[in-house]
Scaffold this motif. Structure first.
Motif, mmCIF file in Angstrom:
data_model
loop_
_atom_site.group_PDB
_atom_site.id
_atom_site.type_symbol
_atom_site.label_atom_id
_atom_site.label_comp_id
_atom_site.label_asym_id
_atom_site.label_seq_id
_atom_site.Cartn_x
_atom_site.Cartn_y
_atom_site.Cartn_z
ATOM 1 N N HIS A 178 0.840 -1.215 0.000
ATOM 2 C CA HIS A 178 0.000 0.000 0.000
ATOM 3 C C HIS A 178 0.864 1.250 0.000
ATOM 4 C CE1 HIS A 178 -2.591 3.176 1.678
ATOM 5 N NE2 HIS A 178 -3.619 2.496 1.160
ATOM 6 N N LEU A 179 1.937 1.238 0.797
ATOM 7 C CA LEU A 179 2.832 2.393 0.889
ATOM 8 C C LEU A 179 3.508 2.667 -0.456
ATOM 9 C CD1 LEU A 179 4.235 4.590 2.511
ATOM 10 C CD2 LEU A 179 5.861 2.867 3.341
ATOM 11 N N PHE A 180 3.953 1.618 -1.129
ATOM 12 C CA PHE A 180 4.559 1.795 -2.454
ATOM 13 C C PHE A 180 3.567 2.454 -3.412
ATOM 14 C CE2 PHE A 180 8.276 -0.325 -1.197
ATOM 15 C CZ PHE A 180 9.175 -0.422 -2.260
ATOM 16 N N GLN A 181 2.308 2.014 -3.317
ATOM 17 C CA GLN A 181 1.277 2.596 -4.183
ATOM 18 C C GLN A 181 1.075 4.079 -3.906
ATOM 19 O OE1 GLN A 181 -1.957 -0.438 -3.440
ATOM 20 N NE2 GLN A 181 -2.328 0.043 -5.584
ATOM 21 N N THR A 182 0.983 4.423 -2.628
ATOM 22 C CA THR A 182 0.723 5.828 -2.273
ATOM 23 C C THR A 182 1.889 6.728 -2.672
ATOM 24 O OG1 THR A 182 1.597 5.532 -0.014
ATOM 25 C CG2 THR A 182 -0.766 5.176 -0.349
ATOM 26 N N CYS A 183 3.076 6.133 -2.822
ATOM 27 C CA CYS A 183 4.253 6.905 -3.250
ATOM 28 C C CYS A 183 4.362 6.941 -4.774
ATOM 29 C CB CYS A 183 5.523 6.310 -2.663
ATOM 30 S SG CYS A 183 5.723 6.594 -0.887
ATOM 31 N N GLY A 184 3.399 6.325 -5.461
ATOM 32 C CA GLY A 184 3.410 6.346 -6.919
ATOM 33 C C GLY A 184 4.437 5.436 -7.548
ATOM 34 N N LEU A 185 4.891 4.409 -6.809
ATOM 35 C CA LEU A 185 5.890 3.486 -7.329
ATOM 36 C C LEU A 185 5.215 2.325 -8.041
ATOM 37 C CD1 LEU A 185 8.143 3.404 -4.153
ATOM 38 C CD2 LEU A 185 8.515 4.758 -6.220
ATOM 39 N N LYS A 186 5.853 1.855 -9.115
ATOM 40 C CA LYS A 186 5.275 0.750 -9.881
ATOM 41 C C LYS A 186 5.681 -0.575 -9.257
ATOM 42 C CE LYS A 186 4.825 -1.266 -14.476
ATOM 43 N NZ LYS A 186 5.236 -1.224 -15.910
ATOM 44 N N VAL A 187 4.675 -1.383 -8.895
ATOM 45 C CA VAL A 187 4.938 -2.648 -8.204
ATOM 46 C C VAL A 187 4.241 -3.797 -8.923
ATOM 47 C CG1 VAL A 187 4.817 -3.896 -6.023
ATOM 48 C CG2 VAL A 187 4.974 -1.414 -6.014
ATOM 49 N N ILE A 188 4.973 -4.905 -9.056
ATOM 50 C CA ILE A 188 4.394 -6.172 -9.485
ATOM 51 C C ILE A 188 4.430 -7.089 -8.269
ATOM 52 C CG2 ILE A 188 4.687 -8.191 -10.969
ATOM 53 C CD1 ILE A 188 5.979 -6.334 -13.024
ATOM 54 N N ALA A 189 3.321 -7.732 -7.963
ATOM 55 C CA ALA A 189 3.219 -8.550 -6.751
ATOM 56 C C ALA A 189 3.407 -10.034 -7.074
ATOM 57 C CB ALA A 189 1.877 -8.329 -6.066
ATOM 58 N N ALA A 190 3.955 -10.760 -6.101
ATOM 59 C CA ALA A 190 4.145 -12.208 -6.237
ATOM 60 C C ALA A 190 3.760 -12.879 -4.931
ATOM 61 C CB ALA A 190 5.589 -12.531 -6.599
ATOM 62 N N HIS A 191 2.943 -13.926 -5.022
ATOM 63 C CA HIS A 191 2.488 -14.643 -3.829
ATOM 64 C C HIS A 191 2.748 -16.137 -3.991
ATOM 65 C CE1 HIS A 191 -0.080 -15.736 -0.397
ATOM 66 N NE2 HIS A 191 -0.582 -16.685 -1.170
ATOM 67 N N VAL A 192 3.296 -16.765 -2.945
ATOM 68 C CA VAL A 192 3.518 -18.208 -2.940
ATOM 69 C C VAL A 192 2.609 -18.834 -1.895
ATOM 70 C CG1 VAL A 192 5.173 -20.083 -2.663
ATOM 71 C CG2 VAL A 192 5.928 -17.912 -3.644
ATOM 72 N N ASN A 193 1.779 -19.778 -2.321
ATOM 73 C CA ASN A 193 0.899 -20.508 -1.415
ATOM 74 C C ASN A 193 1.539 -21.872 -1.144
ATOM 75 O OD1 ASN A 193 -1.108 -21.947 -0.103
ATOM 76 N ND2 ASN A 193 -2.766 -21.260 -1.436
ATOM 77 N N TYR A 194 2.048 -22.037 0.077
ATOM 78 C CA TYR A 194 2.727 -23.286 0.435
ATOM 79 C C TYR A 194 1.726 -24.387 0.844
ATOM 80 C CZ TYR A 194 6.623 -20.023 0.655
ATOM 81 O OH TYR A 194 7.540 -19.053 0.362
ATOM 82 N N GLN A 195 0.461 -24.026 0.981
ATOM 83 C CA GLN A 195 -0.603 -24.966 1.313
ATOM 84 C C GLN A 195 -0.362 -25.700 2.643
ATOM 85 O OE1 GLN A 195 -2.290 -26.912 -2.441
ATOM 86 N NE2 GLN A 195 -0.150 -26.543 -3.066
#
Length: 431
Positions: free
Chosen positions: A38-55
């Motif tokens: 959220h902070l990166f977004q509010t600073c106008g920075l471009k972010v690509i997100a990655a999530h790992v589900n270990y189950q």
């Protein structure tokens, strides 16, 4: 109250990272990574997100993934997810999977930086873990804010500050209940050691963070002073670092220097205490050091594998164990020159298949221009080839005879002469 945006932007500026970069950020669904996203977004920075589900937590893990999916969709953030199963050492295996995946994505999406959500309290846990394990200053200085392309801007904030940020900005997150299971060392230190300390001593969090910060600065200064002390005794090239041992220098300087390459204190101390055992070798995770005469040679770790490749008469190229190309011709070149990387043979003197293998003790070759044979070990000694390079030296054989000591000399028995009708060319190429 802390200015979150300016703190993040100051971190980027301090580490010479342009705000125009595209960042790949690991998102678990917990408060640390969600607040940072959220902070990166509010600073106008471009972010690509990655999530790992270990189950590992079944429905709970799926709910973590759903939260991340929903948030990224609602906020137009590009998201990549991966599902895996872990069978053995949960924390170690999860870390390896996570970082491998992040690096692959960063390369795929042309991201110069990978962001992880470590914060100041993670640093406290790391400090205690290393203290218990008997680490020196390198371990006690904790988690680096930047290492290669991995950056950790969350290290500018405490856990409480990230929780406050989430509450203030209504950032959704999920709490991992396994964080309360004290069977894991970090969880034990967090819940049974650090939390009671924070409660007992009101300024403990700030004080520990400050102390670790001083250690980081002291370590940087020590590193600079030792490098300056050893500078004239160290030579660098593309493959190796060569150290000329000088007994007048405090051995602790050499121990400190070796530890930078992943050798632990016991290894480094043992090595430095026996500085002239020619031929010895010591390995760490990524690097190895060898003793060659009076020189120590540090290089990327070389795992010696038994490797033998047969070359048919129709083979055009191989890439392993090293890059070689092969060419048969009935046209005799008017001019040709044998070099370290290109050799020409009388094709009718060869027996196929040829073999490419690592040289062995007892191997002999008749060097070009000589009448008698010579041991390959003696050739390498005469050429003053470092031990580390000797281990990476290969030969090409025909019917048991060595026709080329790759990179050094071909056999006089198989050279082109005035009776040659067909030529066989071998060239070393980048593999």
């Amino acid at each position: 109250m802390i200015d979150y945006q300016n703190t993040l932007l100051a971190f980027l500026q301090e580490n010479e990272i342009a705000s125009s970069e595209t960042f790949l950020m690991g998102i678990s669904g917990g408060v640390d990574s969600m607040s940072l996203l959220h902070l990166f977004q509010t600073c106008g920075l471009k972010v690509i997100a990655a999530h790992v589900n270990y189950q590992l937590r079944k429905e709970e893990s799926d709910l973590d993934e759903k939260l991340v999916l929903d948030y990224c969709h609602a906020n137009h953030i590009e998201l990549f997810t991966k599902r895996v199963e872990i069978n053995k050492n949960v924390q170690v295996e999860a870390r390896e999977i996570r970082y491998t995946y992040f690096h692959q994505l960063a390369n795929q999406k042309n991201c110069n930086y990978i962001v992880t959500a470590h914060h100041q309290n993670d640093d406290h846990e790391t400090f205690l873990l290393h203290l218990i394990r008997g680490s020196g200053m390198k371990g006690l200085k904790g988690i680096p804010k930047k290492r290669s392309i991995i950056i950790r801007p969350g290290m500018c904030f405490s856990k409480k500050q990230l929780l406050d940020y989430a509450k203030l900005n209504q950032v959704p997150y999920r709490e991992d209940q396994s964080n309360h299971e004290v069977k894991y060392d970090r969880n034990f230190l967090r819940n049974n050691v650090l939390n009671p300390i924070y409660k007992r001593f009101g300024k403990a969090e700030t004080g520990i963070t400050q102390s670790i910060g001083y250690l980081k600065k002291d370590y940087t200064l020590l590193e600079e002073l030792i490098n300056e002390k050893l500078e004239r005794h160290i030579k660098y090239d593309n493959k190796h670092i060569k150290i000329n041992y000088d007994k007048s220098i405090n051995p602790l300087c050499y121990i400190f220097y070796l530890k930078e390459f992943g050798f632990n204190h016991v290894q480094a101390e043992s090595w430095v205490s026996n500085p002239k055992q020619s031929g010895k070798i010591m390995v760490a995770k990524e690097f190895q050091i060898t003793q060659d005469r009076n020189i120590w040679i540090i290089s990327k770790r070389f795992e010696k594998k038994e490797m033998k490749v047969e070359i048919s008469n129709h083979c055009k190229m191989i890439k392993e164990p090293l890059g070689l190309s092969f060419h048969n011709s009935e046209d005799i070149p008017k001019e040709y020159t044998n070099t370290n990387n290109v050799v020409f043979f009388d094709a009718d003197k060869l027996s196929f298949p040829l073999t490419v293998r690592r040289w062995e003790n007892g191997d002999k070759i008749r060097p070009l221009g000589m009448k008698g044979s010579k041991k390959i070990s003696d050739i390498l000694i005469d050429k003053k080839i470092p031990l580390i390079d000797k281990e990476k030296t290969f030969v090409v054989t025909s019917n048991g005879y060595i026709i080329w000591l790759i990179g050094y000399t071909m056999s006089d028995q198989f050279k082109i002469n005035n009776t040659t009708k067909r030529v066989y060319k071998i060239e070393r190429i980048s593999s």
